[in-house]
Each structure stands twice: as C-alpha cells, then as structure tokens.
Enzyme design. Structure first.
Site, PDB file in Angstrom:
ATOM      1  N   HIS A 287      54.008-140.225 -28.331  1.00 21.65           N
ATOM      2  CA  HIS A 287      54.090-139.048 -29.202  1.00 21.65           C
ATOM      3  C   HIS A 287      55.324-139.222 -30.091  1.00 21.65           C
ATOM      4  O   HIS A 287      56.447-139.257 -29.591  1.00 21.65           O
ATOM      5  CB  HIS A 287      54.216-137.803 -28.304  1.00 21.65           C
TER       6      HIS A 287
ATOM      7  N   CYS B  83      59.052-129.246 -41.920  1.00 22.13           N
ATOM      8  CA  CYS B  83      59.303-128.521 -43.149  1.00 22.13           C
ATOM      9  C   CYS B  83      60.529-129.123 -43.803  1.00 22.13           C
ATOM     10  O   CYS B  83      61.622-129.040 -43.266  1.00 22.13           O
ATOM     11  CB  CYS B  83      59.549-127.055 -42.857  1.00 22.13           C
TER      12      CYS B  83
END
Lengths: 302, 302
Positions: A208, A241
C-alpha cells in the site's frame, strides 16, 4: 537487462476509503455513483469503506448505508477496513465479510489512531480473523507506518516482523505493508519485503503506497519486480490534496494501470473508465486531484 | 529479489533549458540566481540554455548573456542544446563547447521543430561534432520522440537505430533517448535501450524523461536497473504547468535524488538545496510546480 514482469497484477481500489477519509463528507449517493464508475472501469477488488468511529472519520460515517447497497455489483470483491473488534463486528453485521485490519507498527502512531499500543492491537487479530472466517470472509492484516512513522521516525523492521508473525499465527489470510506517509524508496521497500517474506513464507503480501514524495510508482515497479501481485491505489490519487498541508494521496490507479498495461501486464482496468471515475471523485471533493495522468487525460479531452 | 543499484548516478539538471523554454521569459538575472542555487545544491552537470531561434523560443533569447556569466561556477560542466549547425556555431562562439544536438526521430516532429526531415537533421551531426571537438568540447546526440510522437504516433525503433548508428559514425561522444511527450513505460524503455545498446556497443546512453503520465520515476528506476548512469531532470519538475493544456515537465530532480539517495545511490545533490532552487524557479515562473516532493517540502517548512 530485461524486466521480468508478471502477466497480471491485482489492483485494489482504495479511493472510496483511504481517498475519501480525510475529505469533507460527501453524500452517500455521490459515493455510490463513484463506486459504480470504479466498477465500470473494471475494478474487481474494492476497499469500499471503513467501520471506525464516525467522530474520528466523519467522511465514512455512512459505512452501513454504503454496505447495504453493495449487492448491486455482484462480481466485485468488496472489503472494509477495521481498527478493532467492534469495527469487525459492525462490518460483518453490515454484510462486509472481507476485512482489512490495520495495525500501526509504531506505538506512537497506534496510540494516536486507536488508543492502543502495537502489541495490544496485535492481540486482537485472532478474534477479528475468527469473526471474518465464521461469516465466510477473510482477513488481511495491514501493517501501517511500516517504514516511517510521522511521530517516531524510522520503524525498526523487528516491529513489523513481530506483527506479521503474530498475524499469521492468529489466522490472517494475507498481509499488506503500508507506506502510510509516503517515504519509502525502492531499496527500503524490497529490504523489508524480503524480511517479511522470510519470516512468513507462503503468505501473500500486498503493498500500500502513497505518492507523497513522487516515488510511489517507482516503488510499485520495485514491488512488482520482487513478486508482489497486489497493490493498493486510488482513482486520481484521491486523498492527496495539493492545497492541504500534510495530506497526500495513494498512488493513482490510472497511472499504475497505464505503465503496467503498456508494459504488457494485465490489470482488468481501463483508462477511459478510470478517467470518468476520477472526474466524479474530483467534482465530489471539489479540488484538483494529484494524478499527472488524470490531468493529461483532462487536457486531451478539452 | 534485491535490486542491484549502482553506487552513483549522474543527474543532468535541465530546468534552465527544458524547464524554462515554454514559460514566459524571465529576467536573465533571475535565471542566474536560479543557476547559482542549482549549483549550490550540488549540480555538476547543467544544460544551461539552448542556442535556437529567439523567435521560436523567446524564453531562451538571452543564451549569449547567460553563457557570458558561466565562468562564475568553475567546477560545473555546462552544456547547451542546439538544433542545427548555426546553433552549434553560436554556442561555441559564446564559449559553451559541450553540445546537445537534438534530432527528432519522426519526420513530422522534426519538420515542425526545425523544418528538416530526420535524415536531413542526421546529416548535420558530423559538422556539429567537428565544431565541438575543435573547441575542446563534446557532442551528445539526443533522439527526440524516441518512443512516441504527438503527430505520428508510435516511433518505429528502426528510425531511432538509423539516427544513433549515424551519430556514432559521425563522431557523437554520447547518446540520449528522449521521451519527449512522457508516454513511455518501463518495458518499452528497456526494449529500445537494449536495441540501441546492441546497435552502438560501448557508447554511453543517457535517458531524458517527462512525467506527463506519472510513470517518470518508474521509468527512471527501470533505466538505472538496466545500467543507465545519466538521467536528465529539472528542479521542481519545472516545465510542467498543471494549468497549461499540453505542457508537461521533466521528472523532478528532487524526487529522483530522494529515492536514489534513500536507496543508497550517490548523486552529489542535496534536498534542501534543491528545495531552495525549486522555490526560486516557482516564484520566477509564477505558478505551482508539479513535483510532489517539492510540495511536501513546502508543507514541512510552513
């Protein structure tokens, strides 16, 4: 030298969970629209939500409502992340029987996330595995901050080995090593992977990755070359973001699919479908997503 | 499996040329400030400008003024890009004796850039090499659109082989394969690299990558694993404006330095210096740069 790449790699789409968890909550109906696009793009493994405290993660407070709709997509293997036995009970009761149980390998990160030390969290694996198995599902133990912890710095590999050995003993069906803050690099990744492989022979190990420092896809290549066949990724690199201090996304699904596909590795996912899904995600969260390929596809379609 | 990584990789900083060429012109004094920061970060090879038509590339119209200042940094190997013999003459007259001569491997791209076919451009290698060698410098032939052309699609490898074989015969000291539009992937990269290596044994081959589709660092890893020791990169991924349709930057120097360095590969460059240089570049061009690591370093320093 030629790269020995496999015929196939399994990509687990985690945008619905890891991608959305730090965002402002979006409507459940929008999530389901995103999920439909993700499945339409060819995803066959989706980590769809997490069953954790709605106070801690308000963006995933609708886990039960999302779970109730999953029958719409019968060919997909859905899973949910849990952080304790209570979450596992909630997931199974909601009909999600394949669980990812995440354990932070540093006490500092583990306590900040769940109030428990790594050892205390490790003790719960058996109960969670039993609950999943009884319901006909399986459990993957994800080791968080497997390379570096934002509080404690480098994570000693011995701490990961303790968790994974205990996990296998307690009935885990699969392991996953998570580069939670996106700091690992090809050589460090392969070093830990080899140690875990030696400690737990025969068990599948997924990876991951986050792309915080731009090394995400290089790490993915290193992992695939080393035999890893399960990688997590999120559409558009959702979760990152560029304008939010400290936030950073998973490696972008479409970027992974692009270079794997063009290198002859089958993933089952298609770029036009992923572009559509990432566009839905981008509109839903209301800011640009970090994926370079998503931006390139946007330019091409204007 | 463990990765066999080299002790050292040479990074040629190309932000001053490839990074700035599509931007609005910035003052020469600002360029020199950027260059000073790049050298201060440890760069020892810098492609500093190009001697091309100021009408075609107004951002590099000050090539002569920049060249006149290079004596300030005596330990650095400077080079300049040229597109024809006239540019080579200008470069050498300005005191820049190490030349990169770029030849587009597709006629469509070559004609759009220089008005010549690939074969016509190839014919000029000898003159350019002679000019550089007489002045005490060397010449690297960069093959542009080596994998894909924005006009003609996939570039047949035979076209690259014709150029590189002619280049070696005509006296080129080094070759470089350029993924001009950022479409290549690890398997395609290594396939072409192997063909060029077989066609031109013994000559050094560098790789020039763009990160348009997010595969840039994975391609860099593949190249390094295959024995490549010279990679082009630009601070901050300069050249890629996320807001300009069609534009896309080189792989970011600091991202490359990060994962190489943390994997034990020496580059001579340091991250804090590169962060400073990328910040100067970002302020100079007036928009955010695409490098993920640059943004991560910005977050850490706020």
């Amino acid at each position: 030298m030629s790269l020995v790449l496999p015929d196939e790699v399994d990509i687990r789409e985690v945008g619905m969970r890891d991608g959305l968890q730090l965002e402002d909550p979006i409507p459940t109906s929008t999530k389901l629209e995103l999920l439909d696009a993700i499945v339409d793009a060819g995803a066959r493994r989706v980590e769809v939500t997490s069953f954790v405290s709605p106070k801690a993660v308000p963006a995933l407070a609708d886990a039960d409502q999302v779970a109730a709709e999953l029958g719409r997509w019968p060919g997909v293997r859905f899973s949910a992340l849990v952080a304790n036995t209570r979450g596992a009970d909630r997931a199974v009761d909601a009909g999600v029987v394949n669980l990812e149980y995440v354990i932070s390998a540093s006490d500092a990160h583990s306590k900040a996330n769940t109030g428990k030390t790594t050892a205390e969290a490790t003790d719960a694996i058996g109960q969670i595995a039993t609950r999943a198995h009884k319901a006909g599902g399986d459990v993957e133990v994800i080791v968080g901050v497997a390379w570096d912890c934002p509080f404690a710095g480098r994570t000693p590999p011995d701490r990961i080995l303790q968790v994974v050995k205990a996990a296998v003993r307690a009935g885990a069906d699969r392991l996953c090593l998570a580069d939670t803050i996106g700091t690992t690099t090809p050589a460090r990744l392969l070093s830990l992977l080899a140690e875990v492989g030696r400690a737990c022979p025969g068990i599948e190990i997924g990876i991951h990755l986050h792309d915080t420092r731009g090394a995400g896809q290089a790490n993915a290549l290193a992992a695939v070359l080393a035999g890893v066949r399960q990688l997590d990724a999120s559409v558009g690199g959702l979760g990152g973001c560029p304008f939010a201090p400290g936030a950073s996304g998973n490696i972008a699904t479409e970027e992974l699919v692009y270079w794997l596909g063009e290198s002859g590795v089958h993933t089952g996912l298609n770029l036009s479908g992923l572009h559509r899904a990432a566009t839905i995600a981008e509109n839903a969260v209301g800011h640009e997503l970090p994926s370079s390929l998503h931006r390139a596809l946007n330019r091409r379609s204007t």
